[in-house]
Write an enzyme that holds these catalytic residues in place. Sequence first.
Site, mmCIF file in Angstrom:
data_model
loop_
_atom_site.group_PDB
_atom_site.id
_atom_site.type_symbol
_atom_site.label_atom_id
_atom_site.label_comp_id
_atom_site.label_asym_id
_atom_site.label_seq_id
_atom_site.Cartn_x
_atom_site.Cartn_y
_atom_site.Cartn_z
ATOM 1 N N CYS A 106 -5.767 -27.547 7.027
ATOM 2 C CA CYS A 106 -4.522 -26.796 7.717
ATOM 3 C C CYS A 106 -3.549 -27.693 8.411
ATOM 4 C CB CYS A 106 -4.691 -25.487 8.143
ATOM 5 S SG CYS A 106 -4.977 -25.662 9.891
ATOM 6 N N CYS B 182 -10.631 -29.672 8.692
ATOM 7 C CA CYS B 182 -9.560 -28.709 8.206
ATOM 8 C C CYS B 182 -8.447 -29.292 7.807
ATOM 9 C CB CYS B 182 -9.442 -27.424 9.301
ATOM 10 S SG CYS B 182 -8.282 -26.071 8.512
ATOM 11 N N ASP C 206 -7.963 -7.556 1.482
ATOM 12 C CA ASP C 206 -6.654 -7.868 2.433
ATOM 13 C C ASP C 206 -7.201 -7.431 3.734
ATOM 14 O OD1 ASP C 206 -5.221 -5.253 3.590
ATOM 15 O OD2 ASP C 206 -5.845 -4.922 1.567
ATOM 16 N N HIS D 17 -4.100 -21.573 10.789
ATOM 17 C CA HIS D 17 -5.477 -21.864 10.572
ATOM 18 C C HIS D 17 -6.299 -20.773 10.211
ATOM 19 C CE1 HIS D 17 -9.290 -23.780 11.485
ATOM 20 N NE2 HIS D 17 -9.692 -22.728 12.206
ATOM 21 N N CYS E 130 -4.510 -28.036 12.117
ATOM 22 C CA CYS E 130 -5.528 -29.000 12.522
ATOM 23 C C CYS E 130 -5.007 -30.391 12.096
ATOM 24 C CB CYS E 130 -6.822 -28.546 11.721
ATOM 25 S SG CYS E 130 -7.668 -26.813 12.279
ATOM 26 N N ASP F 178 0.819 -1.185 -0.093
ATOM 27 C CA ASP F 178 -0.024 -0.073 0.012
ATOM 28 C C ASP F 178 0.760 1.248 0.027
ATOM 29 O OD1 ASP F 178 0.956 0.320 2.801
ATOM 30 O OD2 ASP F 178 -0.799 -0.595 3.470
#
Length: 423
Positions: free
Chosen positions: A357, A355, A317, A386, A360, A111
């Site tokens: 990820c 999940c 974002d 996660h 998990c 940004d």
Amino acid sequence: MPSDHPRQSEFSFRVNTRLTGSPGNGSSGDVGLGRTGTISTPHGEIQTPAFIAVGTKATVKAVLPESVRDLGAQAVLANAYHLYLQPGPEILDEAGGLGRFMNWSGPTFTDSGGFQVMSLGSGFKKVIEMSVASSAPPGADDAVAPGKERLAHVDEDGVWFTSHLNGDRHRFSPEISMNVQHQIGADIMFAFDELTTLQNSRGYQEESLERTRRWAERCVAEHFRLTDAREGKPYQALFGVIQGAQYEDLRRKACRDLGAMPFDGFGIGGALEKENLGTIVGWCSEELPENKPRHLLGISEPDDIFVSIEAGADTFDCVSPTRVARNSAFYTAEGRLNLSGAKYRRDWGPLQDGCDCYTCQNYSRAYIRHLYKAKELLSHTLISIHNERFVVRMVDDARKAIEDGTFWEFKAHTLGRYYGARV
């Protein structure tokens, strides 16, 4: 105003699928503002809609870049203000740019620093609380957090601001912001704009919008000059930033003004209330060029993401997934929960059943809660992985739902589970 630069062909966006139907009739043939697309950058493609992980200081807090890649993030966004103050843009330039500096091989965003200059300069720290009264009287145009002093001062040429790190005085202008961002070296950067709040008067919003338009012209001119001067560097796309608060005429004017300039895409930001988010994004999508991507700044809540996708936003974002993780909050399909509760002390299940990820697949709620209670930093890492995966996967699934014509059903199911009776 300069015309398009020949190197802009190194960045592109194409629309792949249009969102059809409506909330009340998912099978309708009506075509809406939502779409899927592909952004092509020198460091890879971004399939949209996409959630962009925030790596403010060239790091997604507490998460290795390799883990950010493994959890499915397609790109990361860093903050020009913070990297300007520390370690300095010249350091990133010497390192070969943001991606090489942080060992991230995919697309990157920065940004402009405008939001942080204004928000930190007004004493609001991370965000400007639109719902909290400032120390200024009603109708005043100097919004400052209660008990704080203004540390940023705007003039026609740019902004003087005081560093929140050590009190040093600094200057940002459109030209300085472009130089800083070119040195940082992200694939996509944003024009320097003035952030206003909902407390500013209509008259000041108009004045600020014109200043942002003039700054946008200066950003484009300096961007093209630096693109020529830094021959041999990958092309960096420049997005204009749409302001205008909650005024339809000002938002549409900003879109028409900046849409006529040779930007590669657009960021939608500024002061707005949550309930008006979809309407405002829709105004912008109706006015902005169809063949250029639209990035919505600072959004990660599921309901906000879905309404923004419907209204035509392509990328998003937000720092929220990692910020709430550091307070032991984690996302589940049934809503956001908090591991600090005693009921998780002997909970041997994952943060979210099913999940995929890394967290998990390998760790229990009981273990992560122990880490948090013991003030072990690993808890931040595991919950952040996660949470980032949760939001990235949700947006990825929304993209697939647009492509296969099931978006409205997917939205109703996802939000119905997440918010329960609130939806």
